[in-house]
Write a protein that holds these residues in place. Structure first.
Motif, PDB file in Angstrom:
ATOM      1  N   PHE A 440       0.814  -1.221   0.000  1.00  0.00           N
ATOM      2  CA  PHE A 440       0.000   0.000   0.000  1.00  0.00           C
ATOM      3  C   PHE A 440       0.849   1.274   0.000  1.00  0.00           C
ATOM      4  CE2 PHE A 440      -3.295  -2.901   1.761  1.00  0.00           C
ATOM      5  CZ  PHE A 440      -4.309  -2.627   0.862  1.00  0.00           C
ATOM      6  N   GLY A 441       2.160   1.141   0.178  1.00  0.00           N
ATOM      7  CA  GLY A 441       3.010   2.323   0.234  1.00  0.00           C
ATOM      8  C   GLY A 441       2.807   3.127   1.491  1.00  0.00           C
ATOM      9  N   LYS A 442       2.490   2.434   2.591  1.00  0.00           N
ATOM     10  CA  LYS A 442       2.202   3.098   3.855  1.00  0.00           C
ATOM     11  C   LYS A 442       3.124   2.572   4.952  1.00  0.00           C
ATOM     12  CE  LYS A 442      -1.476   5.270   2.259  1.00  0.00           C
ATOM     13  NZ  LYS A 442      -1.540   6.751   2.143  1.00  0.00           N
ATOM     14  N   ASP A 443       3.129   3.306   6.064  1.00  0.00           N
ATOM     15  CA  ASP A 443       3.832   2.839   7.241  1.00  0.00           C
ATOM     16  C   ASP A 443       3.019   1.710   7.895  1.00  0.00           C
ATOM     17  OD1 ASP A 443       4.254   3.169  10.441  1.00  0.00           O
ATOM     18  OD2 ASP A 443       6.072   3.709   9.332  1.00  0.00           O
ATOM     19  N   ARG A 444       3.717   0.805   8.578  1.00  0.00           N
ATOM     20  CA  ARG A 444       3.016  -0.318   9.212  1.00  0.00           C
ATOM     21  C   ARG A 444       1.958   0.154  10.216  1.00  0.00           C
ATOM     22  NH1 ARG A 444       7.369  -5.015  10.724  1.00  0.00           N
ATOM     23  NH2 ARG A 444       8.993  -3.583  10.085  1.00  0.00           N
ATOM     24  N   LYS A 445       2.231   1.272  10.874  1.00  0.00           N
ATOM     25  CA  LYS A 445       1.258   1.778  11.845  1.00  0.00           C
ATOM     26  C   LYS A 445      -0.089   2.065  11.183  1.00  0.00           C
ATOM     27  CE  LYS A 445       4.718   3.826  14.932  1.00  0.00           C
ATOM     28  NZ  LYS A 445       5.232   5.099  15.509  1.00  0.00           N
ATOM     29  N   GLN A 446      -0.032   2.512   9.906  1.00  0.00           N
ATOM     30  CA  GLN A 446      -1.279   2.806   9.191  1.00  0.00           C
ATOM     31  C   GLN A 446      -2.057   1.521   8.916  1.00  0.00           C
ATOM     32  OE1 GLN A 446      -2.777   5.906   8.164  1.00  0.00           O
ATOM     33  NE2 GLN A 446      -4.374   4.362   8.061  1.00  0.00           N
ATOM     34  N   ILE A 447      -1.354   0.439   8.651  1.00  0.00           N
ATOM     35  CA  ILE A 447      -2.035  -0.844   8.410  1.00  0.00           C
ATOM     36  C   ILE A 447      -2.744  -1.300   9.679  1.00  0.00           C
ATOM     37  CG2 ILE A 447      -1.759  -3.218   7.606  1.00  0.00           C
ATOM     38  CD1 ILE A 447      -1.028  -1.043   5.546  1.00  0.00           C
ATOM     39  N   TYR A 448      -2.072  -1.123  10.830  1.00  0.00           N
ATOM     40  CA  TYR A 448      -2.704  -1.486  12.099  1.00  0.00           C
ATOM     41  C   TYR A 448      -3.947  -0.616  12.363  1.00  0.00           C
ATOM     42  CZ  TYR A 448       1.234  -4.496  13.414  1.00  0.00           C
ATOM     43  OH  TYR A 448       2.156  -5.494  13.477  1.00  0.00           O
ATOM     44  N   ARG A 449      -3.862   0.676  12.044  1.00  0.00           N
ATOM     45  CA  ARG A 449      -5.015   1.560  12.262  1.00  0.00           C
ATOM     46  C   ARG A 449      -6.187   1.146  11.370  1.00  0.00           C
ATOM     47  NH1 ARG A 449      -0.959   5.746  13.065  1.00  0.00           N
ATOM     48  NH2 ARG A 449      -0.941   6.207  10.820  1.00  0.00           N
ATOM     49  N   TRP A 450      -5.882   0.813  10.087  1.00  0.00           N
ATOM     50  CA  TRP A 450      -6.945   0.353   9.186  1.00  0.00           C
ATOM     51  C   TRP A 450      -7.587  -0.919   9.727  1.00  0.00           C
ATOM     52  CZ3 TRP A 450      -3.988   0.840   3.874  1.00  0.00           C
ATOM     53  CH2 TRP A 450      -4.046   2.162   3.435  1.00  0.00           C
ATOM     54  N   ALA A 451      -6.768  -1.842  10.168  1.00  0.00           N
ATOM     55  CA  ALA A 451      -7.286  -3.124  10.645  1.00  0.00           C
ATOM     56  C   ALA A 451      -8.193  -2.929  11.857  1.00  0.00           C
ATOM     57  CB  ALA A 451      -6.131  -4.060  10.992  1.00  0.00           C
ATOM     58  N   GLU A 452      -7.789  -2.027  12.750  1.00  0.00           N
ATOM     59  CA  GLU A 452      -8.605  -1.784  13.947  1.00  0.00           C
ATOM     60  C   GLU A 452      -9.921  -1.131  13.576  1.00  0.00           C
ATOM     61  OE1 GLU A 452      -8.244   0.450  18.319  1.00  0.00           O
ATOM     62  OE2 GLU A 452      -6.605   0.594  16.841  1.00  0.00           O
ATOM     63  N   ARG A 453      -9.870  -0.126  12.681  1.00  0.00           N
ATOM     64  CA  ARG A 453     -11.084   0.593  12.304  1.00  0.00           C
ATOM     65  C   ARG A 453     -12.054  -0.282  11.509  1.00  0.00           C
ATOM     66  NH1 ARG A 453      -8.947   4.559   9.526  1.00  0.00           N
ATOM     67  NH2 ARG A 453      -9.655   4.037   7.414  1.00  0.00           N
ATOM     68  N   LEU A 454     -11.497  -1.171  10.660  1.00  0.00           N
ATOM     69  CA  LEU A 454     -12.335  -2.002   9.791  1.00  0.00           C
ATOM     70  C   LEU A 454     -12.709  -3.330  10.428  1.00  0.00           C
ATOM     71  CD1 LEU A 454     -10.391  -1.384   6.451  1.00  0.00           C
ATOM     72  CD2 LEU A 454     -12.622  -0.423   7.090  1.00  0.00           C
ATOM     73  N   GLY A 455     -12.161  -3.617  11.623  1.00  0.00           N
ATOM     74  CA  GLY A 455     -12.472  -4.857  12.304  1.00  0.00           C
ATOM     75  C   GLY A 455     -11.869  -6.088  11.648  1.00  0.00           C
ATOM     76  N   VAL A 456     -10.673  -5.928  11.069  1.00  0.00           N
ATOM     77  CA  VAL A 456      -9.988  -7.047  10.414  1.00  0.00           C
ATOM     78  C   VAL A 456      -9.005  -7.655  11.401  1.00  0.00           C
ATOM     79  CG1 VAL A 456      -8.438  -7.727   8.540  1.00  0.00           C
ATOM     80  CG2 VAL A 456     -10.260  -6.047   8.125  1.00  0.00           C
ATOM     81  N   ALA A 457      -9.143  -8.923  11.670  1.00  0.00           N
ATOM     82  CA  ALA A 457      -8.245  -9.603  12.611  1.00  0.00           C
ATOM     83  C   ALA A 457      -6.893  -9.847  11.957  1.00  0.00           C
ATOM     84  CB  ALA A 457      -8.866 -10.936  13.060  1.00  0.00           C
ATOM     85  N   LEU A 458      -5.837  -9.633  12.714  1.00  0.00           N
ATOM     86  CA  LEU A 458      -4.484  -9.869  12.225  1.00  0.00           C
ATOM     87  C   LEU A 458      -4.005 -11.211  12.763  1.00  0.00           C
ATOM     88  CD1 LEU A 458      -2.910  -6.332  12.820  1.00  0.00           C
ATOM     89  CD2 LEU A 458      -3.960  -7.254  10.725  1.00  0.00           C
ATOM     90  N   ARG A 459      -3.133 -11.850  11.999  1.00  0.00           N
ATOM     91  CA  ARG A 459      -2.582 -13.140  12.425  1.00  0.00           C
ATOM     92  C   ARG A 459      -1.064 -13.102  12.300  1.00  0.00           C
ATOM     93  NH1 ARG A 459      -1.589 -16.434   7.826  1.00  0.00           N
ATOM     94  NH2 ARG A 459      -2.401 -15.563   5.880  1.00  0.00           N
ATOM     95  N   PRO A 460      -0.360 -13.974  13.042  1.00  0.00           N
ATOM     96  CA  PRO A 460       1.113 -13.963  12.983  1.00  0.00           C
ATOM     97  C   PRO A 460       1.591 -14.249  11.561  1.00  0.00           C
ATOM     98  CG  PRO A 460       0.316 -15.296  14.809  1.00  0.00           C
ATOM     99  CD  PRO A 460      -0.861 -14.970  13.975  1.00  0.00           C
ATOM    100  N   ALA A 461       2.701 -13.607  11.199  1.00  0.00           N
ATOM    101  CA  ALA A 461       3.283 -13.844   9.879  1.00  0.00           C
ATOM    102  C   ALA A 461       3.850 -15.247   9.824  1.00  0.00           C
ATOM    103  CB  ALA A 461       4.382 -12.824   9.588  1.00  0.00           C
ATOM    104  N   ARG A 462       3.802 -15.859   8.620  1.00  0.00           N
ATOM    105  CA  ARG A 462       4.364 -17.212   8.416  1.00  0.00           C
ATOM    106  C   ARG A 462       5.625 -17.129   7.575  1.00  0.00           C
ATOM    107  NH1 ARG A 462       0.050 -21.046   5.936  1.00  0.00           N
ATOM    108  NH2 ARG A 462       1.910 -22.347   5.999  1.00  0.00           N
ATOM    109  N   ASP A 463       6.604 -17.996   7.917  1.00  0.00           N
ATOM    110  CA  ASP A 463       7.845 -18.030   7.170  1.00  0.00           C
ATOM    111  C   ASP A 463       7.916 -19.204   6.203  1.00  0.00           C
ATOM    112  OD1 ASP A 463       8.825 -15.770   8.448  1.00  0.00           O
ATOM    113  OD2 ASP A 463       9.546 -16.980  10.144  1.00  0.00           O
TER     114      ASP A 463
END
Length: 465
Positions: A440-463
């Protein structure tokens, strides 16, 4: 696709007088057959299994007797076995496995194996090795830039170690890109000689200047010779002179080179006096020198001088168990930490690589650039001629992470995403927030803010893949 059937590894340095063909009839030969696991879900480095028993099982769990264990959930408990007949030939037999056994791209019930065959079992890729070693010849580990754990490379390094400290001329034969100059440099590194390593490409020297390049010239010896040149023989005094593509030298220069090799004297163009030089000669060519001698385009007596000891640089397709090691080394050299998907690994191992290691390095790096956003190198990132070797075969147990429509169309990058779009991008990048932010060309903090506002659950990254 059949494997390489010319499988003699031991280097012989006794040549017939008429054709220059190596003969090992006076030396004992040992046949070695192996299965080398070159790719798998938990594989860190190649796993080599020498086949000693009449039957060797391959499966997911350990067992009694000869057995190759693959840590692969797509492999059955007893998936296949390799048998050896009275004639010494090996065959792979599928044991009614759930996902089948594939040899060189074709699913088989039973298949006779030849050197270089590629066996796919689940998500694991194995290479069958069937070579003959000269009895008593040393096998040497990786050193001096000569990489590869295959038996062919071990035998080459062992042979090189024998001749390196001695002042014997060496002729290196091999295809373009097979590492002939690396072999020459390794010979110099192990020779103990204190002079320089000097390399010259005989194919790139204009015929009119070849003699001057090799032996030097006096001022005014020919038009344009305004100063003095000592030539490459003098430059390599006390060291090693590498004559690459020596078969390209014009006939007029071949006779002068022969005299220098015979006497140790170098006579510059335009001078009457000569000087003695102490130079170790290593020559190389991709041509069939015996055929060149028969066609009278290369002097037989010069060939005899240069080929006191012959080393063969094996083509990459003749040591398929080294291919993925070179691929991983290429990724590491460019600072890329990227897994290779099972189908891509199989395609890389099965491709013939006509231009050898040089071609492999270029292909793998370009594929890694294409795969950068997805995080895994897959067949679609490889050239079509390589990718087609695995066709449209699905990855075993692998999710289809690439949607049929480009992700940028489904989730435009120039606007705030909807909850569905953000979830789609998160799933595509398997929860890796750094890659989502980059998308998205954004800072990670912005992704967290979007997820919180939109109610999208985050999951641990997989390697993993």
């Amino acid at each position: 696709m059949s494997g390489n059937r010319d499988n003699h590894v031991g280097t012989s340095n006794a040549y017939t007088t008429d054709a220059g063909v190596a003969s090992s009839s006076l030396r004992g030969i040992v046949r070695v057959q192996q299965l080398v696991v070159v790719s798998g879900p938990e594989l860190v480095a190649n796993e080599t299994h020498t086949l000693l028993a009449a039957s060797t099982e391959i499966g997911r769990v350990s067992g009694d007797g000869a057995r190759i264990k693959l840590a692969d959930s797509e492999v059955s408990r007893t998936h296949a076995k390799v048998t050896r007949g009275d004639d010494g030939r090996c065959a792979v037999v599928d044991c009614g496995s759930r996902n089948g056994t594939v040899v060189n791209g074709a699913r088989v019930d039973t298949a006779t194996l030849v050197d270089g065959d590629v066996v796919r079992i689940g998500r694991s890729t194995l290479v069958f090795v069937d070579v003959e070693l000269v009895s008593g010849s040393p096998l040497a580990p990786e050193a001096h830039g000569l990489n590869g754990t295959s038996l062919r490379m071990q035998a080459l390094r062992g042979d090189l170690a024998l001749v390196a400290p001695r002042a014997i001329p060496v002729l290196v034969l091999g295809e373009s890109g097979s590492g002939k100059e690396r072999i020459a440099r390794a010979l110099h590194a192990r020779s103990g000689r204190t002079g320089a390593f000097v390399a010259i490409n005989c194919a790139a020297i204009p015929e009119a200047l070849a003699e001057s390049e090799l032996f030097g010239h006096a001022p005014g010896a020919f038009t344009g010779a305004t100063g003095r040149s000592d030539g490459v023989f003098v430059a390599a005094a006390g060291g090693t002179l590498f004559l690459d593509e020596v078969a390209e030298l014009p006939a007029s220069v071949q006779s002068k080179l022969l005299r220098t090799l015979a006497t140790g004297e170098v006579k510059p163009v335009g001078r009457a006096d000569a000087r003695m030089v102490d130079v170790r000669i290593v020559a190389a060519t991709h041509r069939d020198v015996a055929a060149e001698v028969s066609a009278a385009t290369f002097r037989g007596d010069l060939f005899a001088r240069l080929s006191a000891w012959v080393l063969h640089a094996p083509a990459l397709r003749d040591r398929r168990d080294d291919i993925l090691g070179f691929a991983r080394a290429t990724l590491a050299k460019h600072g890329v930490a990227m897994p290779v998907a099972p189908n891509a690994a199989e395609a890389l191992v099965r491709f013939a690589w006509p231009y050898n290691v040089r071609q492999l390095e270029n292909v793998v790096y370009a594929a890694a650039v294409r795969a950068e956003r997805g995080g895994t190198l897959r067949p679609e990132h490889l050239p079509e001629e390589i990718a087609r070797l695995v066709g449209g075969r699905d990855e075993p147990s692998a999710k289809q992470t690439m949607p049929p429509v480009p992700l940028e169309v489904l989730a435009p990058r120039d606007r705030t995403p909807t909850a569905e779009q953000l979830k789609m991008v998160l799933d595509h990048h398997e929860g890796n927030m750094a890659r989502v932010a980059e998308f998205f060309g954004k800072d990670r903090k912005q992704i967290y803010r979007w997820a919180e506002r939109l109610g999208v659950a985050l999951r641990p990254a997989r390697d993993d893949e």
